[in-house]
Write a protein that holds these residues in place. Structure first.
Motif, short mmCIF file in Angstrom:
data_model
loop_
_atom_site.label_atom_id
_atom_site.label_comp_id
_atom_site.label_asym_id
_atom_site.label_seq_id
_atom_site.Cartn_x
_atom_site.Cartn_y
_atom_site.Cartn_z
N THR C 264 0.83 -1.20 0.00
CA THR C 264 0.00 0.00 0.00
C THR C 264 0.86 1.25 0.00
N VAL C 265 1.87 1.26 0.86
CA VAL C 265 2.73 2.44 0.96
C VAL C 265 3.39 2.72 -0.39
N ILE C 266 3.93 1.66 -1.02
CA ILE C 266 4.60 1.86 -2.30
C ILE C 266 3.62 2.32 -3.37
N ASN C 267 2.42 1.75 -3.37
CA ASN C 267 1.43 2.20 -4.34
C ASN C 267 1.08 3.67 -4.14
N ASN C 268 0.92 4.08 -2.87
CA ASN C 268 0.62 5.48 -2.59
C ASN C 268 1.75 6.38 -3.05
N ALA C 269 2.99 5.96 -2.76
CA ALA C 269 4.14 6.78 -3.11
C ALA C 269 4.23 6.92 -4.63
N LYS C 270 3.99 5.80 -5.31
CA LYS C 270 4.06 5.78 -6.76
C LYS C 270 2.99 6.70 -7.36
#
Lengths: 289, 323, 481
Positions: C264-270
């Motif tokens: 989730t964190v990586i998707n948000n950052a992306k």
């Protein structure tokens, strides 16, 4: 739309592993009446077995199922016929037994965790596995998650089939529903309890092997797995295998939804809130009897 | 008054019990005047766990509902001290912490004590973990920090505070054991249905007993955190604080009020010794835990008792201060 | 009726004996190193354990002060054990061993060397126990010197205790802005502060990072920070500083220590499209996060991780990668390396030579511990941690004297440290404390970046050992099997 698809797929991928963890605990409680606090330690044990075997020999981590599962099954089986059988003998009634069993399993948690820690250290461990994305419906998800989800789903289905189709599975279900009646019908209840405790360990081992493929773990991560498993087991209904599977997927999806829309830090608090409300409103859980 | 007379005066045993408690109390009061700076602190920790253990036994030992919420009440007491400790004297905070724990315990009891034993255990197990996560989230997102500094007090002062909480708890439990309230609680533990039939208001009794057993945990939490000087969610709400009182009680023997005290002392001292001498503390500790449940179901106190009983024939198995 | 009481009496006796034993005997060495000058009194034993043979040696030499006892509380089991195994633990063990091999620690007032007996107690990673054992050490056992506890939270708890009992506390792991406030409070109450913080924290590191961000021309950042003392403090400081120089903050989110929800964190950052990703977190979170970044093909121009990245074994634990190529381009806190200075190189070689073949922790190729395995450095903390032991040593060498109990007088050491004395350490040849902390110019660097197996210092000043690689190269393809 993409967000929802992401939550759904990632949630299911996580949920499938949750379901495996919870199924083991549920089997152990359902028949043997042991709420096994050391459940997570056996997940970690299997994960370390996989890690060592895979990194030393290079064989596919999935094949480690064949090594970890029998081993953890044997350990759990032996634990039951040595320790828990005796606990049952000295406990005057089922309520006392359940209490004592929790304490004994807490002791086992201490011992196993420390043994793993002193031999493997406390650092997080992982190895590269399918480090590339898999595109579905226009969104990227980790290929390893999908792989793990498929394997976990196969194990869940296989276990359900085992319970409903085989002779042993039927006696387990009978013992879970009514131990006394089952023993009257010729089910060796102590043997079944030990086997169920062993199967719980076996499912923990499956979860452990699969976890190595999707996330790092360390010698102290076991208790986290245990609490998640307990939450899911309560959600699905203590002792209900179908409930554990359903609960696993619900919690997986809910976890992703909460961490996307609220805060990932709030996720575990939210889980407990869900469970507390559920316990008050419907203590039997979703699929409990 | 009748009750006080019955527990501390009427029989020879009662008189000895009263005298022993009084003597212990007076002796302890003088300890800081001749000991160094450290023994009062160590004794305060020992008494903290004695208090946690006897108050746990008062509810769970009798009713058979195993509560793992001790850490929750203990930690709430700590946080209360952290939040209001600078404005009030120690005695007031301790009293407020006891009240807070009582109130929370009452609320939790109301919503959970209808549950069957194992669900109650899981709920209370979850409560401490929930508070841990919740405080993490709250502190991180709203106060933008992890822990809080706590006003520290002199070790001797904390020692006296914990001593008083301990003695008050002990005396109160001894009194309650012989009262109608305590007897109905024992009835519930033996058979809840028949207790209801003979006219015990089981729900109210259970809830009240749970709340009462929570209060001392809050009080000692508030007192002891001021020797640490810093509190964060991982320190306040940790699983060990829920499990230790249970193990101490089983170790010492739950059938007597004094059993948990013996258990707590031996346990704490053993733990202290292991930590200072080996790094196999957890393995040894886990083994002790398993062995105690298997070999000493009636605890050390029960072991001593049965050894004496073997020597003397016609022994009734009755002990003073029994549950 | 008698039998009824027997159990109680037995129990009371048992309890009393145990408590007395724990209180009195707990100290172990409390009454042992007697102040008597007579050599015969020296055999008393210096606090159990490994002290025995040292005492013997001292005794044979006919000296009154035969051993210097150093005690501490360190987590040897449980979740905190990794710090004891990899961070400060190897430093004080190595220091004690080496100083004893040279004949002991020189004490100024005695004008001779005295052997050192260093011993630590396990707290099982339980902070309640840390403070109890720490107070037991300083109040009851009364050693000559003490060493720092693990982590900032424990430092917060132990600093006031050390202050009450007049002990000098050289902190190892742990440092935070909050510590400055605590020091202020202590200074107000006591006049001087006994605790000295060694490790760098947001005060020096965040400005260095912001300067670097400015230099590289990064226009937007996304931050995921651990919901803990470290993450909250660092992000708070960074956020304010970035606003000042006008860098756009595309988003930030706290991450749970136990369940980082990496995907989730990586998707948000992306989704945020920021140029720089700042991951202010520990390996427990940063490893899953980085794995997720590779699996989800997220490779921003600047990728920074928190404590732990600075360890040589990070790529081993994160990807089973021993070539250290996989982390090339990742930035993190630190920093020092063998190129930083001649003394840093000397330290690095000394550390490797000492630990090769005798570590309890060092690793095999597959990451399992092995005493004969590779020796790994921590390119942030190791030099400061060892400096703590060097400062301790030099303080005793230059200002050490015995008090009336025949123990090292900590009061003079504290005054010496507070007087602006300088210390020749591997970290800085003239290390000096300012208000009990170290100023930025004492450190060998603040921000590092992995470049071909070396953790290069990339601070935008004279400490830089290599130019930063920007933008970060894509993740290596051979990791995906």
């Amino acid at each position: 739309m993409d967000t929802f698809l992401l939550i759904l797929i990632n949630g299911c991928a996580m949920g499938s592993v949750y379901a495996l963890m919870a199924m083991g605990l549920s089997t152990q409680y359902g028949v043997a009446r042991i709420l096994n606090i050391s459940h997570g330690e056996f997940i970690v044990l299997a994960a370390f077995i996989t890690f060592v075997v895979h990194t030393r020999t290079g064989i596919h981590p999935l094949i480690c199922l064949l090594i970890a599962c029998p081993l953890v099954f044997a350990i759990s089986f032996l634990l039951h016929i040595t320790l828990f059988k005796r606990v049952k003998k000295i406990s005057p009634n089922m309520g006392v037994f359940e209490g004592n069993a929790i304490l004994v399993s807490f002791g086992i948690y201490f011992i196993v965790q420390n043994m793993i820690q002193s031999s493997m250290g406390s650092a997080p461990h992982s190895f590269p596995f399918m480090m590339y994305p898999y595109t579905v419906g226009g969104v990227n998800i980790a290929a390893s998650s999908v792989f793990v989800m498929v394997i976990a789903a196969i194990i869940c289905v296989a276990y359900s089939v085992f319970l409903s189709q085989t002779r042993l599975g039927k006696s387990i279900r009978a013992a879970a529903q009514d131990p006394q009646a089952a023993s009257l019908l010729g089910v060796k209840i102590n043997r079944i309890m030990a086997i169920c405790f062993g199967i719980g360990g076996l499912l923990a081992a499956c979860a452990g092997v699969l976890i190595t493929m999707r996330e790092p773990f360390s010698s102290v991560s076991g208790i986290g797995y245990t609490t998640i498993a307990i939450i899911i087991v309560v959600l699905g209904g203590l002792g209900s295998v179908k409930g554990a599977i359903l609960g696993g997927f619900i919690m997986g999806i809910a976890g992703y939804a909460i961490s996307t829309f609220v805060d990932s830090v709030f996720m575990i608090s939210a889980f407990y809130m869900i469970i507390m409300v559920l316990l008050v409103v419907r203590p039997k859980g979703l699929m409990g009897r | 008054m009748e009750l006080v007379k019955k527990v501390f005066w009427e029989t020879k045993a009662a008189k000895i019990q009263a005298l022993a408690i009084l003597a212990a109390f007076v002796f302890m009061m003088f300890i800081p005047s001749f000991s160094g700076a450290y023994p009062p602190l160590f004794l305060a920790w020992v008494m903290t766990y004695c208090t946690l253990s006897i108050s746990w036994t008062f509810f769970s030992g009798k009713t058979g509902y195993i509560s793992l919420a001790t850490a929750a009440f203990y930690g709430l007491g700590m946080y209360l001290q952290a939040v209001i400790g600078r404005e009030f004297p120690l005695g007031v905070t301790i009293l407020l912490a006891a009240l807070l724990a009582f109130g929370v315990g009452f609320g939790i009891g109301l919503i959970t004590l209808r549950l069957r034993g194992i669900y109650f255990t899981i709920f209370t197990f979850g409560l401490a973990l929930f508070l841990n996560r919740f405080f993490h989230w709250y502190e991180g997102v709203f106060t933008r920090t992890k822990g809080r500094f706590v006003k520290t007090f002199d070790n001797d002062m904390v020692f006296y505070a914990v001593l008083i909480v301990f003695i008050v708890t002990l005396v109160a439990i001894l009194l309650m054991n012989k009262s109608r309230f305590g007897l109905s609680l024992t009835c519930i533990g033996q058979n809840e249905d028949s207790a209801q039939h003979i006219g015990v208001n089981t729900t109210l009794t259970k809830v009240l007993a749970f709340a009462i057993s929570a209060a001392p945990a809050g009080a000692v939490g508030a007192a002891m955190i001021s020797t640490v000087g810093y509190v964060d969610p991982d320190l306040a709400f940790r699983m060990l604080a829920s499990f230790f009182p249970v193990l101490m009680a089983i170790f010492g023997g739950m059938f007597s009020t004094y059993g948990p005290i013996v258990g707590a002392v031996i346990f704490y001292v053993l733990q202290d010794y292991l930590l200072r001498t080996t790094n196999l503390y957890m393995v040894i500790f886990g083994t002790v835990m398993v062995v105690v449940v298997l070999v000493l179901p009636k605890g050390i106190f029960g072991l001593i008792d049965s050894m004496i009983a073997k020597k003397q024939r016609g022994y009734s198995g009755e002990v003073i201060g029994d549950v | 009726m008698k039998k009824k009481y027997s159990a109680i009496i037995l129990a009371i006796v048992l309890v009393t004996v145990l408590v007395l034993a724990a209180c009195g005997g707990g100290g172990g060495g409390s009454d042992a190193p007697a102040p008597t000058p007579a050599p015969a009194a020296g055999g008393g034993g210096g606090g159990g354990g490994g002290g025995g043979d040292l005492v013997e040696k001292g005794y044979q030499a006919g000296m009154a002060k035969d051993v210097i006892t150093i005690r501490g509380v360190r987590p040897q089991t449980g979740g905190g054990a990794i710090f004891e195994q990899t961070a400060f633990g190897p430093q004080y063990k190595m220091w004690a061993d080496m100083i004893n091999a040279e004949g002991g620690l020189y004490v100024k007032s005695l004008d001779r060397q005295v052997l050192v007996d260093i011993q630590t107690y396990d707290d099982g990673s339980d902070m309640e126990r840390t403070t109890q054992l720490f107070e037991q050490i300083v109040a009851s056992e009364k050693p000559d010197l003490i060493i720092g506890p693990e982590s900032t939270a424990r430092l917060f708890a132990c600093a006031p205790i050390a202050q009450r009992y007049g002990y000098m506390l050289l902190a190892a792991e742990g440092g935070a802005k909050e510590l400055e406030n605590q020091f202020e409070d202590i200074r107000r109450d006591y006049g001087q502060v006994n605790t000295f913080a060694i490790l760098s924290y947001s005060e020096t590191q965040v400005p260095a990072l912001v300067k670097l961000i400015d230099e590289l021309g990064v226009d937007s950042v996304y931050c995921a920070y651990i919901n803990d003392l470290h993450g909250i403090e660092y992000w708070g400081a960074t956020e304010a500083a970035l606003r000042e120089i006008g860098v756009e903050i595309k988003g930030s989110e706290p991450v749970d220590p136990d369940d980082p929800q990496a995907d989730t964190v990586i998707n948000n950052a992306k989704a945020s499209g920021a140029t720089a990703f700042l991951g202010y977190m520990y390996p427990g979170q940063s490893i899953p996060l980085t794995q997720a970044a590779i699996r989800l093909d997220y490779s921003p121009d600047m990728y920074l991780l928190g404590p732990g990245l600075c360890y040589d074994f990070f790529p081993v634990f994160a990807f089973g990668d021993h070539s250290q190529q996989s982390v090339t381009g990742i930035m993190g806190w630190g920093a020092w390396n063998e190129k930083s200075s001649a003394s840093a190189r000397e330290y690095s070689e000394m550390f490797k030579n000492y630990w090769i073949g005798k570590g309890e922790f060092w690793l095999n190729a597959d990451g399992t511990p092995n005493p004969d395995g590779t020796v790994f450095q921590d390119w942030w903390g190791h030099v400061p941690y060892y400096a703590a032991m060097q400062i301790l040593q030099q303080a005793v060498e230059n200002a050490g004297e015995l008090n009336e109990d025949g123990m090292i007088n900590n009061e003079t050491l504290i005054t010496y440290l507070n007087s602006g004395a300088t210390f020749n350490t591997y970290m800085h040849p003239e290390l000096r404390f300012t208000n009990n902390i170290l100023m930025d110019d004492m450190y060998l660097g603040n921000v590092g970046q992995w470049q071909n197996g070396v953790f290069e210092v990339i601070d935008a000043d004279h400490r830089r050992t290599a130019d930063p690689i920007f933008p970060k190269p894509p993740w290596p393809a051979d990791l995906a099997n």
